[in-house]
Design an enzyme around this catalytic site. Structure first.
Site, short mmCIF file in Angstrom:
data_model
loop_
_atom_site.label_atom_id
_atom_site.label_comp_id
_atom_site.label_asym_id
_atom_site.label_seq_id
_atom_site.Cartn_x
_atom_site.Cartn_y
_atom_site.Cartn_z
N GLY A 198 4.85 8.34 0.62
CA GLY A 198 5.42 8.94 1.72
C GLY A 198 6.94 8.11 1.84
O GLY A 198 7.14 7.14 1.31
N VAL A 199 7.61 8.38 2.99
CA VAL A 199 9.03 7.79 2.98
C VAL A 199 8.84 6.26 3.64
O VAL A 199 9.44 5.43 3.36
CB VAL A 199 9.94 8.39 3.94
CG1 VAL A 199 9.33 8.58 5.35
CG2 VAL A 199 11.08 7.97 4.03
N ASP A 200 7.61 6.37 4.43
CA ASP A 200 7.58 4.95 5.24
C ASP A 200 7.09 3.81 4.07
O ASP A 200 7.73 2.61 4.01
CB ASP A 200 6.50 4.88 6.28
CG ASP A 200 6.88 5.74 7.41
OD1 ASP A 200 8.11 5.80 7.62
OD2 ASP A 200 6.16 6.35 8.03
N SER A 201 6.03 3.64 3.33
CA SER A 201 5.80 2.67 2.37
C SER A 201 6.72 2.86 1.08
O SER A 201 6.71 1.61 0.83
CB SER A 201 4.25 3.10 1.66
OG SER A 201 4.33 4.46 1.23
N GLY A 203 3.39 0.75 5.47
CA GLY A 203 4.40 1.06 6.31
C GLY A 203 4.35 1.61 7.57
O GLY A 203 4.93 2.47 8.31
N CYS A 206 -10.79 3.29 8.91
CA CYS A 206 -10.35 3.14 7.61
C CYS A 206 -9.36 2.12 7.49
O CYS A 206 -9.33 1.18 6.53
CB CYS A 206 -9.29 4.49 7.19
SG CYS A 206 -8.71 4.41 5.59
N ALA A 215 0.99 -1.21 -0.06
CA ALA A 215 -0.01 0.14 0.01
C ALA A 215 0.96 1.22 0.04
O ALA A 215 1.54 1.61 0.95
CB ALA A 215 -0.78 0.07 1.25
N MET A 216 1.03 2.02 -1.31
CA MET A 216 1.95 2.98 -1.40
C MET A 216 1.21 4.49 -1.15
O MET A 216 -0.07 4.42 -1.44
CB MET A 216 2.78 2.72 -2.49
CG MET A 216 3.45 1.72 -2.87
SD MET A 216 4.73 1.75 -4.11
CE MET A 216 5.69 2.66 -3.90
N CYS A 224 -6.73 13.01 7.34
CA CYS A 224 -6.48 13.08 5.69
C CYS A 224 -7.48 14.04 4.87
O CYS A 224 -7.23 14.58 3.99
CB CYS A 224 -6.16 11.63 5.08
SG CYS A 224 -7.56 10.74 4.87
#
Length: 391
Positions: free
Chosen positions: A11-14, A134, A110, A7-8, A208
């Site tokens: 961001g940096v984490d995914s 992420g 979610c 799941a992208m 969000c």
């Protein structure tokens, strides 16, 4: 090696999660969700330029960043539109909870209904073995029972087990969290080492779909838009249509009482207040007054001194146990009553109807209906036992 959908988010984490899985030799597929955002709302950005508000989880910039990372990693990338499901499941319930005097956490809903139901089903349709995100959590199999365990991330500052306590054994069985054993600085360093332009990208802690983190403004706009939609319905259609979907509730002004029932003033509508709030009550008093309770039955706001916010016992509804087994006797656990709150020792007593009673060893302040209470325990004390919604 496994086939894993990541799941992208751009961001940096995914992005690092996808990179680590690819380097481990897995077949990685990038997938990003297109979520609902408020139509036509304008806000000023940090650079002073006014732009149409986009959902922070899937803005055009985020989509471009995710595509760029996918190209760098040489993996397929799909953008999946779930705007309608997101609006109905997340946004509508967020609004209705606030109007009913609760303070919801939409990330919980979610994760359960969008990310680990809709997106997981799409991953399984591609014959993927796992859905990776992420999040800073860990998942493994219990050495004795073989059940899947959800455990805190090793970085206490980034642990996200609170918002994932809703996952069941099926979802955990297909869940993969590559970052659970890392800290945020380590993840940023790994992104920089791989030449990812998202290495220094700021992260948002805001809801969000709410512009400028102003939920009160969102409630005003959302109620107005719903009233406009209803007004535009052809004559005779509204009643039939609302048989399946009721007209949206509008926040109504009502009385403000003290703890003894004395009338002190009027409030704008329960949706505009939260437990513990002190400012914006429109009251004068020799001592500061705080919101103690949002009484939906009377549409009343109850206020009092800060000391009255301390609470030692409360009930949880919509109780979910990670193993799927409901305990039959009281048990001890560590309880977290909001996302960043420290865990507190408590006795938890299961009740009928997916409910439980929590008796804290030490009173806690401003325990808020609508927020989750998440239970931790296990051999190392870092396992998510379950949780539910504070009543």
């Amino acid at each position: 090696m496994a086939r894993i959908v990541v799941a992208m988010s751009g961001g940096v984490d995914s992005s690092v999660a996808a990179a680590l899985l690819k380097e481990q030799g897995h077949e990685v597929i990038g997938m990003m969700l297109r979520l609902w955002s408020e139509p036509g709302v304008i806000e000023a950005e940090d650079d002073g330029v006014e732009r149409v508000v986009q959902n922070k989880c899937c803005s055009l910039e985020s989509v471009d960043d995710a595509r760029r990372v996918a190209r760098m990693l040489d993996i397929p990338f799909y953008l999946v539109n779930v705007e309608q499901e997101f609006k109905e499941r997340i946004v509508d319930s967020f609004y209705e909870d606030y109007v009913a005097g609760r303070t919801p956490n939409p990330c919980l809903t979610c994760n359960r209904h969008i990310r680990f139901t809709v997106l997981l089903n799409k991953a399984l349709a591609l014959e993927a073995d796992y859905l990776a995100t992420g999040h800073y959590v860990r998942v493994d199999d219990h050495p004795q029972t073989g059940r899947r365990r959800l455990r805190r991330g090793l970085d206490p500052d980034k642990d996200q087990s609170y918002v994932l306590h809703v996952l069941n054994q099926h979802q955990l069985g297909h869940a993969c969290f590559p970052l659970g054993g890392y800290t945020k600085p380590q993840v940023r360093a790994m992104a920089a080492e791989r030449g990812m332009n998202v290495a220094t990208k700021a992260e948002s802690q805001e809801i969000c779909f709410v512009a400028q983190n102003d939920y009160r403004g969102f409630i005003d706009r959302y109620a107005a838009s719903k009233q406009e939609d209803d007004a535009l319905m052809p004559a005779g259609v509204t009643a039939a249509a609302t048989a399946a979907q009721p007209l949206i509730t509008i926040p109504r002004p009502g009385p403000i009482y003290d703890q003894q029932g004395k009338l002190l003033g009027r409030h704008r509508g329960l949706a505009y207040y939260t437990i513990g709030q002190r400012k914006g009550l429109g009251l004068t008093s020799p001592a500061p007054l705080h919101v103690l309770k949002l009484d939906a039955d009377q549409n009343a706001l109850i206020v009092g001194p800060a000391t009255a916010l301390d609470q030692q016992e409360f009930t949880i509804g919509k109780m979910h146990y990670t193993t799927g087994d409901v305990p039959t006797a009281p048990f001890e656990a560590l309880v977290r009553v909001r996302y960043k709150a420290p865990e507190q020792p408590a006795l938890v007593t299961p009740l009928e109807g997916q409910r439980a009673r929590v008796q804290l060893v030490h009173p806690q302040r401003a325990i808020t209906p609508g927020q989750a209470a998440v239970l931790y325990g296990g051999e190392d004390g870092d396992e998510v036992l379950g949780g539910g919604i504070i009543e």
